[in-house]
Scaffold this motif. Structure first.
Motif, PDB file in Angstrom:
ATOM      1  N   GLU A  98       0.830  -1.191   0.000  1.00  0.00           N
ATOM      2  CA  GLU A  98       0.000   0.000   0.000  1.00  0.00           C
ATOM      3  C   GLU A  98       0.875   1.256   0.000  1.00  0.00           C
ATOM      4  OE1 GLU A  98      -3.304   0.167  -0.301  1.00  0.00           O
ATOM      5  OE2 GLU A  98      -3.309  -2.011  -0.524  1.00  0.00           O
TER       6      GLU A  98
ATOM      7  N   THR B  92       4.162   2.369   2.502  1.00  0.00           N
ATOM      8  CA  THR B  92       4.769   1.235   3.221  1.00  0.00           C
ATOM      9  C   THR B  92       6.281   1.167   3.043  1.00  0.00           C
ATOM     10  OG1 THR B  92       4.156  -0.176   1.336  1.00  0.00           O
ATOM     11  CG2 THR B  92       2.722  -0.247   3.276  1.00  0.00           C
TER      12      THR B  92
ATOM     13  N   HIS C  43       0.735  -0.373  -5.847  1.00  0.00           N
ATOM     14  CA  HIS C  43      -0.229  -0.629  -4.783  1.00  0.00           C
ATOM     15  C   HIS C  43      -1.505  -1.222  -5.373  1.00  0.00           C
ATOM     16  CE1 HIS C  43      -1.970   3.076  -6.363  1.00  0.00           C
ATOM     17  NE2 HIS C  43      -3.084   2.743  -5.747  1.00  0.00           N
TER      18      HIS C  43
ATOM     19  N   LEU D  48       1.452  -3.737   5.925  1.00  0.00           N
ATOM     20  CA  LEU D  48       0.954  -2.468   6.436  1.00  0.00           C
ATOM     21  C   LEU D  48       1.630  -2.164   7.771  1.00  0.00           C
ATOM     22  CD1 LEU D  48      -2.864  -3.117   5.859  1.00  0.00           C
ATOM     23  CD2 LEU D  48      -1.357  -1.770   4.399  1.00  0.00           C
TER      24      LEU D  48
ATOM     25  N   SER E 133      -4.674   3.863  13.688  1.00  0.00           N
ATOM     26  CA  SER E 133      -4.980   2.951  12.571  1.00  0.00           C
ATOM     27  C   SER E 133      -3.998   3.062  11.411  1.00  0.00           C
ATOM     28  CB  SER E 133      -6.398   3.221  12.054  1.00  0.00           C
ATOM     29  OG  SER E 133      -6.526   4.573  11.642  1.00  0.00           O
ATOM     30  N   TRP E 134      -3.329   4.193  11.231  1.00  0.00           N
ATOM     31  CA  TRP E 134      -2.279   4.418  10.237  1.00  0.00           C
ATOM     32  C   TRP E 134      -2.669   4.025   8.803  1.00  0.00           C
ATOM     33  CZ3 TRP E 134       0.665   7.757  12.185  1.00  0.00           C
ATOM     34  CH2 TRP E 134       1.043   7.710  13.528  1.00  0.00           C
ATOM     35  N   PRO E 135      -3.707   4.650   8.252  1.00  0.00           N
ATOM     36  CA  PRO E 135      -4.045   4.357   6.850  1.00  0.00           C
ATOM     37  C   PRO E 135      -2.941   4.771   5.881  1.00  0.00           C
ATOM     38  CG  PRO E 135      -5.279   6.251   7.664  1.00  0.00           C
ATOM     39  CD  PRO E 135      -4.627   5.619   8.853  1.00  0.00           C
ATOM     40  N   GLY E 136      -2.113   5.758   6.272  1.00  0.00           N
ATOM     41  CA  GLY E 136      -1.021   6.200   5.411  1.00  0.00           C
ATOM     42  C   GLY E 136       0.299   5.509   5.689  1.00  0.00           C
ATOM     43  N   ASN E 137       0.270   4.521   6.590  1.00  0.00           N
ATOM     44  CA  ASN E 137       1.438   3.682   6.876  1.00  0.00           C
ATOM     45  C   ASN E 137       2.648   4.486   7.378  1.00  0.00           C
ATOM     46  OD1 ASN E 137       0.409   0.930   6.108  1.00  0.00           O
ATOM     47  ND2 ASN E 137      -0.066   2.070   4.252  1.00  0.00           N
TER      48      ASN E 137
ATOM     49  N   GLN F  49       2.786   8.286   6.761  1.00  0.00           N
ATOM     50  CA  GLN F  49       1.933   9.063   7.654  1.00  0.00           C
ATOM     51  C   GLN F  49       2.595   9.206   9.027  1.00  0.00           C
ATOM     52  OE1 GLN F  49      -1.814   7.289   8.683  1.00  0.00           O
ATOM     53  NE2 GLN F  49      -2.575   9.130   9.714  1.00  0.00           N
TER      54      GLN F  49
END
Length: 457
Positions: A167, A170, A279, A308, A350-354, A357
């Protein structure tokens, strides 16, 4: 001084396990010894070793079953099997399926040490240097990442094309750079291009170059990135977004190892190792016709999949502190680290931007911090989440217990006998719980909507 290589020993013979542990420790290895396949599996998830040495005959699950599971989960992890004469056929079969070697008991210590060195050399870089300088930008102690890096180092010394899946954020380009450093081409150029960031009409010229007059604005000859990377590595990021017409031309370059600049009739030979990343789901892209199947197989000789950030949570604090020190030095600020509750918030996010982020969050708190220790409030602000109350386990348990008792008293209109029966507790014990939590059942009787609660000091 180099870090000792970690070996995992698996044998139910306590005397042999102790003897072998002492011998290997004396030879400079860090050793973890367990007595069963089940214990070995648990240890693999905690701290991935560089090599496994296992007896075939084990209580419960045997060594061959353990070997099969290691092959499935950690295909680059070398395994040496120890076997009695009766299990030699099994050991031979295991070596044909990928076990590095087998030794019969009683084994020769010198031969075992030689086999260990040979097996560990598989994961060494091309120059035989076993340090971690090649992957210095990839900060991790996660078993998931350790396995990815082990496979990456194993394939780096070849010229095989590698497709890196993962993703956004990462660390696909960082892994590509690490592979380049561990390859036979570390002193040659490493050039990265994001195929999704360049307009289609310019991407062909960017990759293959152009001659003067090839199109409006082409006022001089220009080499493309393939020629600029000659002798080194070209990293094609977001390859899944490359337009179909360019996919055809890229496939031709990979097949013929020559490039033809836009507007030219002449081709130039290039020697370039291709790493690519995406991705996107390329299987779905091939199914809907937006990605060529023949190009996919050219690029995907080896696949490496980056996890992730939430799949490697044990790395979050490590990465956060690493980023903090680097950014603080750049900003010339004296920052000592994160407050414990701030670290807990980072660990639970939650770290959607890995990882990208996480870096951005750390940079923001570093810029805004006025104290040596980063507080939780700054982390919450950077994450753009409502203020979180991070409780100790004992406090969380007490809060749950109190809320539970209040709900029971509401449900039974303050009838202690009924509430105790629903909680499966006797009246005396239930009254103690109410007293401990400062709750008066009389206040729950009648038609009052509000619950008056005594606060304990």
């Amino acid at each position: 001084m180099s870090t000792p290589r970690h070996l995992l020993l698996v044998d139910d013979d306590a005397d042999l396990l102790q003897l072998l542990s002492l011998r290997l420790t004396a030879n400079g290895y860090r050793v973890t010894a367990v007595a069963s396949a089940e214990a070995a599996q648990a240890q693999l998830a905690i701290d991935l070793p560089a090599l496994v040495i296992s007896d075939i005959r084990l209580p419960g699950k045997d060594g061959l079953a353990l070997f099969d599971e290691i092959r499935a989960q950690y295909p680059a992890l070398p395994v040496i099997l120890l076997t009695a004469h009766g299990t030699i056929p099994d050991a031979v079969e295991a070596t044909t399926r990928g076990a590095f070697a087998y030794l019969t008991k009683p084994y020769d210590a010198k031969i075992l040490l030689a086999k260990i060195e040979q097996a560990l050399s598989l994961t060494a870089s091309a120059d035989g240097n076993a340090d971690d300088a090649w992957r210095e930008e990839l900060i991790s102690r996660s078993p998931r990442m350790a396995e990815v890096l082990s496979e990456a180092r194993l394939v780096a010394v070849s010229d095989a094309s590698i497709l890196i899946r993962g993703e956004s954020g990462t660390g696909k380009e960082l892994l590509a750079r690490a592979i380049h450093r561990a390859s036979r081409r570390p002193k040659a150029p490493f050039i990265a291009v994001n195929c999704a960031a360049i307009p289609e009409q310019l991407l062909e010229s960017e990759l293959f170059g152009h001659v003067k007059g090839a199109f409006t604005g082409a006022v001089e000859h220009r080499k493309g990135l393939f020629q600029a990377a000659d002798g080194g590595t070209l990293f094609l990021d977001e390859i899944g977004d490359m337009p179909l017409p360019l996919q055809v031309k890229l496939l031709r370059v990979l097949q013929e190892r020559t490039v033809r600049p836009v507007g030219s009739n002449d081709s130039t030979t290039v020697d370039v190792r291709i790493l690519s990343a995406t991705h996107r789901n390329l299987d779905a892209a091939m199914a809907d016709g937006s990605f060529r199947e023949d190009l996919y197989y050219r690029l995907n000789v080896v696949t490496l999949a980056l996890p992730l950030l939430v799949e490697r949570r044990e790395d979050i604090a490590l990465l956060a502190n690493h980023f903090l020190q680097a950014i603080a030095a750049r900003y010339q600020k004296k920052l000592n680290g994160f407050a414990p509750d701030a670290l807990e918030i980072l660990m639970m996010a939650s770290w959607p931007g890995n990882v990208r982020q996480l870096y951005n969050v750390v940079e923001q708190v570093c810029a805004l911090s006025t104290a040596p220790l980063i507080p939780a409030a700054l982390v919450q602000r950077a994450l753009r989440v409502p203020a979180l109350e991070v409780l100790r386990y004992a406090d969380a348990k007490q809060r749950f217990e109190r809320d539970y008792l209040i709900q029971l008293l509401k449900l039974t209109d303050g009838n202690v006998t009924d509430a105790a029966r629903l909680a499966d507790r006797n009246r005396t014990e239930f009254y103690r719980l109410l007293q401990k939590n400062g709750l008066d059942p009389r206040l729950f009787r009648g038609d009052e909507d509000d619950v008056a609660v005594e606060r304990q000091e």
